[in-house]
Write a protein that holds these residues in place. Structure first.
Motif, PDB file in Angstrom:
ATOM      1  N   GLN A 148       0.849  -1.192   0.000  1.00  0.00           N
ATOM      2  CA  GLN A 148       0.000   0.000   0.000  1.00  0.00           C
ATOM      3  C   GLN A 148       0.882   1.238   0.000  1.00  0.00           C
ATOM      4  O   GLN A 148       2.065   1.177   0.358  1.00  0.00           O
ATOM      5  CB  GLN A 148      -0.930  -0.001   1.217  1.00  0.00           C
ATOM      6  CG  GLN A 148      -1.863  -1.199   1.269  1.00  0.00           C
ATOM      7  CD  GLN A 148      -2.739  -1.213   2.508  1.00  0.00           C
ATOM      8  OE1 GLN A 148      -2.504  -0.485   3.480  1.00  0.00           O
ATOM      9  NE2 GLN A 148      -3.755  -2.061   2.506  1.00  0.00           N
ATOM     10  N   PHE A 149       0.304   2.377  -0.394  1.00  0.00           N
ATOM     11  CA  PHE A 149       1.071   3.610  -0.524  1.00  0.00           C
ATOM     12  C   PHE A 149       0.289   4.778   0.062  1.00  0.00           C
ATOM     13  O   PHE A 149      -0.902   4.942  -0.208  1.00  0.00           O
ATOM     14  CB  PHE A 149       1.375   3.900  -1.997  1.00  0.00           C
ATOM     15  CG  PHE A 149       1.924   2.723  -2.742  1.00  0.00           C
ATOM     16  CD1 PHE A 149       3.254   2.349  -2.598  1.00  0.00           C
ATOM     17  CD2 PHE A 149       1.114   1.961  -3.566  1.00  0.00           C
ATOM     18  CE1 PHE A 149       3.766   1.248  -3.269  1.00  0.00           C
ATOM     19  CE2 PHE A 149       1.607   0.865  -4.246  1.00  0.00           C
ATOM     20  CZ  PHE A 149       2.937   0.502  -4.097  1.00  0.00           C
ATOM     21  N   ALA A 150       0.984   5.577   0.877  1.00  0.00           N
ATOM     22  CA  ALA A 150       0.369   6.810   1.357  1.00  0.00           C
ATOM     23  C   ALA A 150       0.369   7.858   0.255  1.00  0.00           C
ATOM     24  O   ALA A 150      -0.637   8.528   0.014  1.00  0.00           O
ATOM     25  CB  ALA A 150       1.110   7.323   2.588  1.00  0.00           C
ATOM     26  N   MET A 151       1.504   8.019  -0.431  1.00  0.00           N
ATOM     27  CA  MET A 151       1.592   8.882  -1.610  1.00  0.00           C
ATOM     28  C   MET A 151       2.761   8.405  -2.456  1.00  0.00           C
ATOM     29  O   MET A 151       3.910   8.764  -2.220  1.00  0.00           O
ATOM     30  CB  MET A 151       1.764  10.356  -1.232  1.00  0.00           C
ATOM     31  CG  MET A 151       1.814  11.279  -2.442  1.00  0.00           C
ATOM     32  SD  MET A 151       1.939  13.038  -2.005  1.00  0.00           S
ATOM     33  CE  MET A 151       0.228  13.384  -1.588  1.00  0.00           C
ATOM     34  N   ALA A 152       2.475   7.575  -3.446  1.00  0.00           N
ATOM     35  CA  ALA A 152       3.516   7.083  -4.348  1.00  0.00           C
ATOM     36  C   ALA A 152       4.039   8.269  -5.160  1.00  0.00           C
ATOM     37  O   ALA A 152       3.292   8.902  -5.889  1.00  0.00           O
ATOM     38  CB  ALA A 152       2.962   6.002  -5.246  1.00  0.00           C
ATOM     39  N   HIS A 153       5.337   8.536  -5.040  1.00  0.00           N
ATOM     40  CA  HIS A 153       5.908   9.751  -5.642  1.00  0.00           C
ATOM     41  C   HIS A 153       6.870   9.444  -6.781  1.00  0.00           C
ATOM     42  O   HIS A 153       6.972  10.217  -7.737  1.00  0.00           O
ATOM     43  CB  HIS A 153       6.634  10.551  -4.557  1.00  0.00           C
ATOM     44  CG  HIS A 153       6.924  11.968  -4.910  1.00  0.00           C
ATOM     45  ND1 HIS A 153       8.097  12.366  -5.533  1.00  0.00           N
ATOM     46  CD2 HIS A 153       6.207  13.098  -4.723  1.00  0.00           C
ATOM     47  CE1 HIS A 153       8.092  13.672  -5.701  1.00  0.00           C
ATOM     48  NE2 HIS A 153       6.954  14.148  -5.227  1.00  0.00           N
ATOM     49  N   GLY A 154       7.601   8.342  -6.683  1.00  0.00           N
ATOM     50  CA  GLY A 154       8.573   7.987  -7.703  1.00  0.00           C
ATOM     51  C   GLY A 154       8.580   6.500  -7.959  1.00  0.00           C
ATOM     52  O   GLY A 154       8.264   5.704  -7.073  1.00  0.00           O
ATOM     53  N   VAL A 155       8.965   6.109  -9.193  1.00  0.00           N
ATOM     54  CA  VAL A 155       9.012   4.698  -9.551  1.00  0.00           C
ATOM     55  C   VAL A 155      10.245   4.456 -10.408  1.00  0.00           C
ATOM     56  O   VAL A 155      10.685   5.334 -11.146  1.00  0.00           O
ATOM     57  CB  VAL A 155       7.722   4.274 -10.295  1.00  0.00           C
ATOM     58  CG1 VAL A 155       7.536   5.078 -11.574  1.00  0.00           C
ATOM     59  CG2 VAL A 155       7.683   2.781 -10.577  1.00  0.00           C
ATOM     60  N   ALA A 156      10.822   3.273 -10.274  1.00  0.00           N
ATOM     61  CA  ALA A 156      11.971   2.871 -11.083  1.00  0.00           C
ATOM     62  C   ALA A 156      11.798   1.413 -11.476  1.00  0.00           C
ATOM     63  O   ALA A 156      11.221   0.621 -10.716  1.00  0.00           O
ATOM     64  CB  ALA A 156      13.276   3.054 -10.319  1.00  0.00           C
ATOM     65  N   VAL A 157      12.326   1.059 -12.668  1.00  0.00           N
ATOM     66  CA  VAL A 157      12.246  -0.316 -13.147  1.00  0.00           C
ATOM     67  C   VAL A 157      13.661  -0.795 -13.434  1.00  0.00           C
ATOM     68  O   VAL A 157      14.379  -0.207 -14.248  1.00  0.00           O
ATOM     69  CB  VAL A 157      11.378  -0.427 -14.417  1.00  0.00           C
ATOM     70  CG1 VAL A 157      11.186  -1.888 -14.786  1.00  0.00           C
ATOM     71  CG2 VAL A 157      10.032   0.251 -14.223  1.00  0.00           C
ATOM     72  N   ALA A 158      14.078  -1.857 -12.752  1.00  0.00           N
ATOM     73  CA  ALA A 158      15.433  -2.390 -12.904  1.00  0.00           C
ATOM     74  C   ALA A 158      15.540  -3.245 -14.161  1.00  0.00           C
ATOM     75  O   ALA A 158      14.530  -3.703 -14.702  1.00  0.00           O
ATOM     76  CB  ALA A 158      15.795  -3.221 -11.670  1.00  0.00           C
ATOM     77  N   PRO A 159      16.761  -3.488 -14.632  1.00  0.00           N
ATOM     78  CA  PRO A 159      16.946  -4.345 -15.807  1.00  0.00           C
ATOM     79  C   PRO A 159      16.342  -5.736 -15.655  1.00  0.00           C
ATOM     80  O   PRO A 159      15.927  -6.340 -16.650  1.00  0.00           O
ATOM     81  CB  PRO A 159      18.471  -4.400 -15.952  1.00  0.00           C
ATOM     82  CG  PRO A 159      18.954  -3.114 -15.377  1.00  0.00           C
ATOM     83  CD  PRO A 159      18.035  -2.851 -14.221  1.00  0.00           C
ATOM     84  N   ASP A 160      16.279  -6.260 -14.426  1.00  0.00           N
ATOM     85  CA  ASP A 160      15.699  -7.594 -14.231  1.00  0.00           C
ATOM     86  C   ASP A 160      14.184  -7.568 -14.108  1.00  0.00           C
ATOM     87  O   ASP A 160      13.554  -8.603 -13.870  1.00  0.00           O
ATOM     88  CB  ASP A 160      16.316  -8.271 -13.008  1.00  0.00           C
ATOM     89  CG  ASP A 160      15.915  -7.607 -11.684  1.00  0.00           C
ATOM     90  OD1 ASP A 160      15.217  -6.575 -11.704  1.00  0.00           O
ATOM     91  OD2 ASP A 160      16.325  -8.127 -10.622  1.00  0.00           O
ATOM     92  N   GLY A 161      13.574  -6.376 -14.272  1.00  0.00           N
ATOM     93  CA  GLY A 161      12.127  -6.257 -14.205  1.00  0.00           C
ATOM     94  C   GLY A 161      11.575  -5.899 -12.845  1.00  0.00           C
ATOM     95  O   GLY A 161      10.370  -5.638 -12.708  1.00  0.00           O
ATOM     96  N   SER A 162      12.424  -5.865 -11.806  1.00  0.00           N
ATOM     97  CA  SER A 162      11.954  -5.452 -10.485  1.00  0.00           C
ATOM     98  C   SER A 162      11.518  -3.993 -10.508  1.00  0.00           C
ATOM     99  O   SER A 162      12.092  -3.175 -11.216  1.00  0.00           O
ATOM    100  CB  SER A 162      13.058  -5.637  -9.446  1.00  0.00           C
ATOM    101  OG  SER A 162      13.441  -6.989  -9.345  1.00  0.00           O
ATOM    102  N   ILE A 163      10.501  -3.679  -9.727  1.00  0.00           N
ATOM    103  CA  ILE A 163       9.944  -2.326  -9.679  1.00  0.00           C
ATOM    104  C   ILE A 163      10.124  -1.781  -8.272  1.00  0.00           C
ATOM    105  O   ILE A 163       9.864  -2.486  -7.281  1.00  0.00           O
ATOM    106  CB  ILE A 163       8.441  -2.348 -10.050  1.00  0.00           C
ATOM    107  CG1 ILE A 163       8.235  -2.969 -11.438  1.00  0.00           C
ATOM    108  CG2 ILE A 163       7.846  -0.947 -10.003  1.00  0.00           C
ATOM    109  CD1 ILE A 163       7.360  -4.178 -11.420  1.00  0.00           C
TER     110      ILE A 163
END
Length: 323
Positions: free
Chosen positions: A289-304
Motif C-alpha cells: 500500500q502507498f500513502a503517496m507514491a511519488h517515484g518509480v523505477a524499473v530495474a533491468p531484471d524487471g523489479s519495480i
C-alpha cells in the motif's frame, strides 16, 4: 536484435504480464539500525542491480528551504537490489529540497533540487561531475530553472528536464550540456502543463510527461511535438513515470484522484497505446500500500521500486510470473 524481433518480444512479454499480477517483496529494505528514511521523493535503478534512493531526511517541503540551509544528513542512498542492504550514503550538507533522480547507462546519478533550482550529475561515489542552473536563483531561460522536478538521460548522453513547479516546460540539452530547445507553458491544452512532475523516454525516442495537476500523461516526439494524451481514473494523478525494458510505462499515482481512500495511490502499468495492463496497490500503510507514491523505477531484471513520499519508505515489487 532486429527491430521486428524486439517488438515481438515486447508484445509477448506484455501479453504474459497482462495475465499476471504484481506482488510486493515483504521486508526488502534493510534499514541500518536506528535510522529511518525521510520523505522519499525518487528512486532509480542501476545497470548492476543497485537501487538509488533520494530522500529529504529531516527536511519537509518548505516554501523557502534556503532559509533552513542544506540538509545535514546524507540524502542519497545506494542499496543492493537483491538483498535490500544499504551499501553507501552521501549528499550530506548539499541539498535543500531533493526531488528527482535518474541513473544513466554509465551509472551516473542525476538529481534535481527544487530548492536550489538545479540539476546535478554525480558519479556513483558522490563526486559531482556537472551541474546546471544557478544556485538558489530561479529563472526561465537556457541557463536557469525554477523548481525542476525530474530528468531523463538518453543513451547518447543528451537529456530532458521537466521544469517543473513554476516554468511548466520541458527543456532539452545536448550530451555536452548545452541548452537546445524547449516546449510547454502553463495551461490545460495539448503541449501545455500544470506541473510537469516526471519525464521518461522510450526506445523509439518518444517522450512521456506526467502532467500532474492536469491528471494526465502527455506523449511527444523527441522534438517536443504533441502526439497524444492519456487521462484515466486507473492512474489517477500521475506523479512518477518510467519505461521498463519490457516497453511498458510504469506510473506512480500520487493518490489525490479520487480524493478519498481507499481507491487512490497505486502503481499502474500501461502499454504504448495507453491501455492499462495492470494496477497494484491502494492507499494505506501496510506492505503493498502507498500513502503517496511519488517515484518509480524499473530495474533491468524487471523489479519495480516505488518511493512513497508521505509513507517515507521504498517498496520492491515484481511480476508474479517472475517467481
Amino acid at each position: 536484435m532486429p527491430r521486428f524481433l524486439r517488438a515481438l518480444s515486447v508484445y509477448l512479454f506484455a501479453s504474459v504480464v497482462a495475465a499476471a499480477e504484481l506482488e510486493v517483496i515483504h521486508g526488502w529494505l534493510q534499514l541500518p539500525e536506528g535510522e529511518t528514511l525521510g520523505q522519499v521523493t525518487a528512486v532509480g535503478a542501476g545497470m548492476r542491480g543497485d537501487v538509488w534512493v533520494f530522500h529529504r531526511a529531516s527536511r519537509v517541503w518548505a516554501a523557502n528551504p534556503a532559509e533552513a540551509g542544506p540538509i545535514p544528513e546524507a540524502t542519497v542512498w545506494r542499496v543492493d537490489g537483491a538483498t535490500g542492504r544499504v551499501l553507501a550514503r552521501w549528499g550530506a550538507g548539499t541539498f535543500l529540497l531533493p526531488h528527482g533522480l535518474f541513473v544513466d547507462s554509465r551509472g551516473h546519478v542525476w538529481l534535481t533540487d527544487v530548492g536550489r533550482h538545479q540539476v546535478f550529475e554525480y558519479a556513483e561515489d558522490g563526486t559531482l561531475v556537472r551541474s546546471w542552473g544557478v544556485d538558489k536563483i530561479g529563472g526561465h531561460d537556457g541557463s536557469h530553472f525554477n523548481k525542476p522536478t525530474d530528468v531523463a538521460v538518453l543513451s547518447d548522453g543528451s537529456f530532458y528536464v521537466s521544469d517543473g513547479y513554476v516554468n511548466s516546460r520541458v527543456a532539452k540539452f545536448s550530451a555536452d550540456g548545452k541548452y537546445q530547445f524547449e516546449w510547454g507553458r502553463k495551461g490545460v491544452g495539448p503541449g501545455e502543463f500544470k506541473i510537469p512532475h516526471s519525464i521518461t523516454v522510450d526506445a523509439s525516442g518518444r517522450v512521456y510527461v506526467a502532467d500532474r495537476e492536469n491528471d494526465r500523461i502527455q506523449v511527444f516526439t523527441p522534438e517536443g511535438k504533441f502526439i497524444m494524451q492519456w487521462k484515466n481514473p486507473a492512474f489517477g494523478r500521475p506523479y512518477g513515470v518510467r519505461i521498463g525494458r519490457d516497453g511498458l510505462l510504469y506510473v506512480a499515482d500520487g493518490g489525490e484522484q479520487p480524493k478519498s481512500p481507499p481507491e487512490r495511490s497505486k502503481i499502474t502499468v500501461l502499454n504504448v497505446q495507453g491501455e492499462v495492463v495492470a494496477t497494484f496497490g491502494r492507499w494505506g500503510n501496510y506492505d503493498g500500500q502507498f500513502a503517496m507514491a511519488h517515484g518509480v523505477a524499473v530495474a533491468p531484471d524487471g523489479s519495480i521500486y516505488v518511493g512513497d513520499i508521505t509513507g517515507k519508505r521504498v517498496q520492491k515489487l515484481r511480476w508474479a510470473a517472475q517467481r
